[in-house]
Structure formats: structure tokens, C-alpha cells
Design a protein around this motif. Sequence first.
Motif, PDB file in Angstrom:
ATOM      1  N   ASN A 134       0.832  -1.216   0.000  1.00 26.17           N
ATOM      2  CA  ASN A 134       0.000   0.000   0.000  1.00 26.17           C
ATOM      3  C   ASN A 134       0.859   1.255   0.000  1.00 26.17           C
ATOM      4  O   ASN A 134       0.550   2.239  -0.687  1.00 26.17           O
ATOM      5  CB  ASN A 134      -0.943   0.011   1.204  1.00 26.17           C
ATOM      6  CG  ASN A 134      -2.054  -1.000   1.079  1.00 26.17           C
ATOM      7  OD1 ASN A 134      -2.362  -1.460  -0.011  1.00 26.17           O
ATOM      8  ND2 ASN A 134      -2.657  -1.356   2.207  1.00 26.17           N
ATOM      9  N   THR A 137       2.244   1.681  -3.460  1.00 22.92           N
ATOM     10  CA  THR A 137       1.190   2.184  -4.338  1.00 22.92           C
ATOM     11  C   THR A 137       0.938   3.657  -4.056  1.00 22.92           C
ATOM     12  O   THR A 137       0.795   4.464  -4.989  1.00 22.92           O
ATOM     13  CB  THR A 137      -0.116   1.378  -4.132  1.00 22.92           C
ATOM     14  OG1 THR A 137       0.172   0.002  -4.328  1.00 22.92           O
ATOM     15  CG2 THR A 137      -1.206   1.821  -5.064  1.00 22.92           C
ATOM     16  N   THR A 138       0.901   4.027  -2.800  1.00 21.65           N
ATOM     17  CA  THR A 138       0.682   5.423  -2.414  1.00 21.65           C
ATOM     18  C   THR A 138       1.831   6.294  -2.896  1.00 21.65           C
ATOM     19  O   THR A 138       1.606   7.416  -3.395  1.00 21.65           O
ATOM     20  CB  THR A 138       0.519   5.530  -0.881  1.00 21.65           C
ATOM     21  OG1 THR A 138      -0.525   4.665  -0.450  1.00 21.65           O
ATOM     22  CG2 THR A 138       0.212   6.936  -0.448  1.00 21.65           C
ATOM     23  N   THR A 140       3.763   5.716  -5.469  1.00 19.94           N
ATOM     24  CA  THR A 140       3.620   5.831  -6.922  1.00 19.94           C
ATOM     25  C   THR A 140       2.529   6.838  -7.251  1.00 19.94           C
ATOM     26  O   THR A 140       2.695   7.697  -8.128  1.00 19.94           O
ATOM     27  CB  THR A 140       3.280   4.459  -7.539  1.00 19.94           C
ATOM     28  OG1 THR A 140       4.273   3.524  -7.143  1.00 19.94           O
ATOM     29  CG2 THR A 140       3.226   4.534  -9.040  1.00 19.94           C
ATOM     30  N   SER A 141       1.410   6.740  -6.533  1.00 23.57           N
ATOM     31  CA  SER A 141       0.303   7.689  -6.764  1.00 23.57           C
ATOM     32  C   SER A 141       0.732   9.105  -6.431  1.00 23.57           C
ATOM     33  O   SER A 141       0.407  10.050  -7.174  1.00 23.57           O
ATOM     34  CB  SER A 141      -0.908   7.309  -5.907  1.00 23.57           C
ATOM     35  OG  SER A 141      -1.407   6.051  -6.255  1.00 23.57           O
ATOM     36  N   THR A 144       2.872  10.385  -9.175  1.00 22.32           N
ATOM     37  CA  THR A 144       2.034  10.735 -10.325  1.00 22.32           C
ATOM     38  C   THR A 144       1.301  12.048 -10.072  1.00 22.32           C
ATOM     39  O   THR A 144       1.240  12.931 -10.932  1.00 22.32           O
ATOM     40  CB  THR A 144       1.015   9.605 -10.610  1.00 22.32           C
ATOM     41  OG1 THR A 144       1.718   8.380 -10.774  1.00 22.32           O
ATOM     42  CG2 THR A 144       0.193   9.898 -11.838  1.00 22.32           C
ATOM     43  N   VAL A 145       0.752  12.195  -8.887  1.00 25.06           N
ATOM     44  CA  VAL A 145       0.031  13.429  -8.527  1.00 25.06           C
ATOM     45  C   VAL A 145       0.990  14.607  -8.533  1.00 25.06           C
ATOM     46  O   VAL A 145       0.650  15.696  -9.015  1.00 25.06           O
ATOM     47  CB  VAL A 145      -0.668  13.261  -7.151  1.00 25.06           C
ATOM     48  CG1 VAL A 145      -1.156  14.582  -6.618  1.00 25.06           C
ATOM     49  CG2 VAL A 145      -1.798  12.265  -7.251  1.00 25.06           C
TER      50      VAL A 145
END
Length: 183
Positions: A134, A137-138, A140-141, A144-145
Motif C-alpha cells: 500500500n 502504491t501510495t 507511486t500515486s 504521479t500526482v
Amino acid sequence: MKYFSLIFLIVSMHQLQAQSEDFCNEALWYQKLQHGDTLSVRCDTVYLLNRFTFNYYQKLLKTYRSQDQRIKALTSVYDDMSMLYEKRVADQDKEYQQLLANFNQLVSGSNTFIQQSNQNLASIKTSLQHAEANIQTTQTSLATVESSLKQEIKISRKQKFKNIVGGFAAGAIVAALVFAASN
């Protein structure tokens, strides 16, 4: 006159038919005789001993009887010690069995605790793996953000710059038109 000592020992319980009941039923019997005395023997076994040999055997018998008492006393002490030893061995065996049962119970409890701890550690490991996934993933997010926000900020700045330049140009045109119309 010489004295002779005579000891009668019954070797066999079988008596001859001619035996006297009161004389031959004795287990150990002796009689002193003088030289020339006549003795009628009605037993199956008779030993004739002189005074010195008789006294020697009598001393041995007394010694044996006194030692027999000592041997009985020693045997009694040995028996008592043996019983105490056997009792102590039985008590120690009982204590050993209790300690063994307690040890086995502790081992069983420890094994159960270890199994539960291993299960808990496995579930914690799984939870940590999920949390790590998680977090990745966070991250990576978030990357991206962040990249999207940087592009949006660039676009927004360009737009503002265009708006400023456009406003300045429009203001300059309007001012030039107003100045040209006023002249």
C-alpha cells in the motif's frame, strides 16, 4: 580321676525304637562322667569329647551366641537402613514423576505458545507486506500526482502569463486607441 565330658547331639530326628523319650529329644545335651561310669546309649548319634575339647566347643558356642546377637543387631540395623533407602527411593521416584509431569506440562505450554507466536508473527508479516504494498502504491500515486501538479502549475503559470500579456496588450491597444482617438 579323670573327668570326661560327653555331649549328645541329635543329628537326625529319627530315633531308634529303644530310645528314651526324655533323653534323646534334647537338641543339645551333655553330661559329665567319671572314669569307670557306664552309659547306656539309646540315641542314633553320640559324641564323646574330653574336657579340653568340650570346653573349647563350649567357648565357641558362647562366642557364636554372642556374635549371633551382634549379627542379629547388625541385620536389624541393615534391614532398617534398607527400608529407609527403599522408602527414600520410592519418595524420589514419586518426586521425579511429579517433576517430569510438570516439565512435560511446561514443554506442552511452551510449544503451544511458540505455535501461537509463530501464527501471530506470520499474520503480522502478511499485514506488513500489505502495508508495504500500500505504501508503494501510495508513493507511486503521490509521484504521479506531484508530476500532474507540476504540469498543472506550469500550465496555470503559462495561462496567467498569457492572460497578463494579453491583458497588457489589450490595455495597450485600448490605450493606444483612446490616445489615438483623443488626438
